[in-house]
Design a protein around this motif. Structure first.
Motif, PDB file in Angstrom:
ATOM      1  N   SER A   1     -31.063  30.197 -25.229  1.00 50.81           N
ATOM      2  CA  SER A   1     -32.464  29.875 -24.935  1.00 50.81           C
ATOM      3  C   SER A   1     -33.061  30.795 -23.869  1.00 50.81           C
ATOM      4  O   SER A   1     -34.266  30.809 -23.669  1.00 50.81           O
ATOM      5  N   GLN A   2     -32.219  31.567 -23.180  1.00 48.75           N
ATOM      6  CA  GLN A   2     -32.659  32.540 -22.176  1.00 48.75           C
ATOM      7  C   GLN A   2     -33.620  31.928 -21.149  1.00 48.75           C
ATOM      8  O   GLN A   2     -34.676  32.479 -20.843  1.00 48.75           O
ATOM      9  N   LYS A   3     -33.235  30.792 -20.583  1.00 47.72           N
ATOM     10  CA  LYS A   3     -34.041  30.133 -19.549  1.00 47.72           C
ATOM     11  C   LYS A   3     -34.032  30.954 -18.265  1.00 47.72           C
ATOM     12  O   LYS A   3     -33.008  31.527 -17.889  1.00 47.72           O
ATOM     13  N   GLU A   4     -35.179  30.988 -17.588  1.00 51.66           N
ATOM     14  CA  GLU A   4     -35.255  31.637 -16.281  1.00 51.66           C
ATOM     15  C   GLU A   4     -34.447  30.812 -15.284  1.00 51.66           C
ATOM     16  O   GLU A   4     -34.557  29.589 -15.238  1.00 51.66           O
ATOM     17  N   ARG A   5     -33.647  31.485 -14.485  1.00 49.58           N
ATOM     18  CA  ARG A   5     -32.871  30.828 -13.438  1.00 49.58           C
ATOM     19  C   ARG A   5     -33.077  31.592 -12.137  1.00 49.58           C
ATOM     20  O   ARG A   5     -33.159  32.815 -12.148  1.00 49.58           O
ATOM     21  N   MET A   6     -33.175  30.848 -11.050  1.00 45.72           N
ATOM     22  CA  MET A   6     -33.365  31.470  -9.743  1.00 45.72           C
ATOM     23  C   MET A   6     -32.050  31.431  -8.966  1.00 45.72           C
ATOM     24  O   MET A   6     -31.356  30.414  -8.960  1.00 45.72           O
ATOM     25  N   ILE A   7     -31.745  32.539  -8.316  1.00 44.77           N
ATOM     26  CA  ILE A   7     -30.564  32.573  -7.464  1.00 44.77           C
ATOM     27  C   ILE A   7     -30.895  31.823  -6.174  1.00 44.77           C
ATOM     28  O   ILE A   7     -31.832  32.189  -5.456  1.00 44.77           O
ATOM     29  N   THR A   8     -30.144  30.750  -5.922  1.00 41.12           N
ATOM     30  CA  THR A   8     -30.413  29.919  -4.749  1.00 41.12           C
ATOM     31  C   THR A   8     -29.304  29.997  -3.701  1.00 41.12           C
ATOM     32  O   THR A   8     -29.497  29.531  -2.578  1.00 41.12           O
ATOM     33  N   MET A   9     -28.154  30.579  -4.076  1.00 41.53           N
ATOM     34  CA  MET A   9     -27.076  30.745  -3.102  1.00 41.53           C
ATOM     35  C   MET A   9     -26.128  31.827  -3.601  1.00 41.53           C
ATOM     36  O   MET A   9     -25.948  31.998  -4.812  1.00 41.53           O
ATOM     37  N   ILE A  10     -25.544  32.565  -2.668  1.00 38.52           N
ATOM     38  CA  ILE A  10     -24.556  33.575  -3.020  1.00 38.52           C
ATOM     39  C   ILE A  10     -23.303  33.307  -2.199  1.00 38.52           C
ATOM     40  O   ILE A  10     -23.361  33.229  -0.969  1.00 38.52           O
ATOM     41  N   GLY A  11     -22.184  33.147  -2.903  1.00 39.62           N
ATOM     42  CA  GLY A  11     -20.900  32.950  -2.239  1.00 39.62           C
ATOM     43  C   GLY A  11     -20.104  34.239  -2.290  1.00 39.62           C
ATOM     44  O   GLY A  11     -20.111  34.951  -3.287  1.00 39.62           O
TER      45      GLY A  11
ATOM     46  N   THR B   1     -25.083  30.980  -7.260  1.00 40.48           N
ATOM     47  CA  THR B   1     -25.550  29.682  -7.714  1.00 40.48           C
ATOM     48  C   THR B   1     -26.928  29.893  -8.312  1.00 40.48           C
ATOM     49  O   THR B   1     -27.828  30.406  -7.647  1.00 40.48           O
ATOM     50  N   LEU B   2     -27.057  29.526  -9.590  1.00 44.76           N
ATOM     51  CA  LEU B   2     -28.313  29.691 -10.314  1.00 44.76           C
ATOM     52  C   LEU B   2     -28.932  28.324 -10.538  1.00 44.76           C
ATOM     53  O   LEU B   2     -28.245  27.382 -10.938  1.00 44.76           O
ATOM     54  N   SER B   3     -30.238  28.215 -10.288  1.00 46.68           N
ATOM     55  CA  SER B   3     -30.945  26.949 -10.463  1.00 46.68           C
ATOM     56  C   SER B   3     -32.018  27.083 -11.531  1.00 46.68           C
ATOM     57  O   SER B   3     -32.728  28.077 -11.599  1.00 46.68           O
ATOM     58  N   CYS B   4     -32.101  26.031 -12.362  1.00 52.27           N
ATOM     59  CA  CYS B   4     -33.100  25.948 -13.418  1.00 52.27           C
ATOM     60  C   CYS B   4     -33.580  24.501 -13.443  1.00 52.27           C
ATOM     61  O   CYS B   4     -32.858  23.612 -13.912  1.00 52.27           O
ATOM     62  N   GLY B   5     -34.754  24.249 -12.877  1.00 51.68           N
ATOM     63  CA  GLY B   5     -35.224  22.868 -12.747  1.00 51.68           C
ATOM     64  C   GLY B   5     -34.310  22.100 -11.808  1.00 51.68           C
ATOM     65  O   GLY B   5     -34.001  22.567 -10.716  1.00 51.68           O
ATOM     66  N   ASP B   6     -33.829  20.940 -12.251  1.00 54.27           N
ATOM     67  CA  ASP B   6     -32.933  20.113 -11.435  1.00 54.27           C
ATOM     68  C   ASP B   6     -31.472  20.529 -11.555  1.00 54.27           C
ATOM     69  O   ASP B   6     -30.625  20.007 -10.837  1.00 54.27           O
ATOM     70  N   ASP B   7     -31.160  21.436 -12.470  1.00 53.84           N
ATOM     71  CA  ASP B   7     -29.784  21.846 -12.719  1.00 53.84           C
ATOM     72  C   ASP B   7     -29.433  23.097 -11.926  1.00 53.84           C
ATOM     73  O   ASP B   7     -30.261  23.982 -11.744  1.00 53.84           O
ATOM     74  N   SER B   8     -28.186  23.146 -11.483  1.00 51.02           N
ATOM     75  CA  SER B   8     -27.678  24.369 -10.867  1.00 51.02           C
ATOM     76  C   SER B   8     -26.230  24.546 -11.291  1.00 51.02           C
ATOM     77  O   SER B   8     -25.526  23.581 -11.588  1.00 51.02           O
ATOM     78  N   SER B   9     -25.815  25.810 -11.359  1.00 50.83           N
ATOM     79  CA  SER B   9     -24.443  26.122 -11.758  1.00 50.83           C
ATOM     80  C   SER B   9     -24.031  27.443 -11.117  1.00 50.83           C
ATOM     81  O   SER B   9     -24.872  28.263 -10.753  1.00 50.83           O
ATOM     82  N   ASP B  10     -22.727  27.618 -10.975  1.00 54.67           N
ATOM     83  CA  ASP B  10     -22.183  28.821 -10.344  1.00 54.67           C
ATOM     84  C   ASP B  10     -21.726  29.810 -11.406  1.00 54.67           C
ATOM     85  O   ASP B  10     -21.133  29.423 -12.422  1.00 54.67           O
ATOM     86  N   HIS B  11     -22.000  31.104 -11.145  1.00 57.35           N
ATOM     87  CA  HIS B  11     -21.661  32.144 -12.112  1.00 57.35           C
ATOM     88  C   HIS B  11     -21.255  33.423 -11.398  1.00 57.35           C
ATOM     89  O   HIS B  11     -21.736  33.721 -10.309  1.00 57.35           O
ATOM     90  N   TYR B  12     -20.381  34.182 -12.059  1.00 61.35           N
ATOM     91  CA  TYR B  12     -19.999  35.494 -11.563  1.00 61.35           C
ATOM     92  C   TYR B  12     -21.054  36.517 -11.973  1.00 61.35           C
ATOM     93  O   TYR B  12     -21.789  36.332 -12.945  1.00 61.35           O
TER      94      TYR B  12
END
Length: 69
Positions: free
Chosen positions: A20-30, A39-50
């Motif tokens: 679906s190629q949703k826009e995600r904002m980077i909200t944290m970098i570990g 950490t990518l956020s899209c609405g109320d959801d967030s998830s961690d990615h390399y």
């Protein structure tokens, strides 16, 4: 200490595998040994990615592909 990352907090990115190629904002970098975890956020959801999983370019072709064959 200066740590260089490919993306910055607040950048809009996309997951390479998200059809679906949703826009995600980077909200944290570990910072971990040998890599960065974003950490990518899209609405109320967030998830961690390399870094290898994300891109700053939307893949419009993916949004047109149907997997209902």
């Amino acid at each position: 200490m200066i740590i260089k990352t490919k993306y910055d907090i607040g950048d809009i990115v996309y997951l390479k595998t998200d059809i679906s190629q949703k826009e995600r904002m980077i909200t944290m970098i570990g910072i971990t040994p040998g890599s960065h975890v974003y950490t990518l956020s899209c609405g109320d959801d967030s998830s961690d990615h390399y870094e290898i999983e994300i891109t700053d370019t939307k893949d419009v072709i993916k949004t047109l592909t149907s997997y209902d064959d």
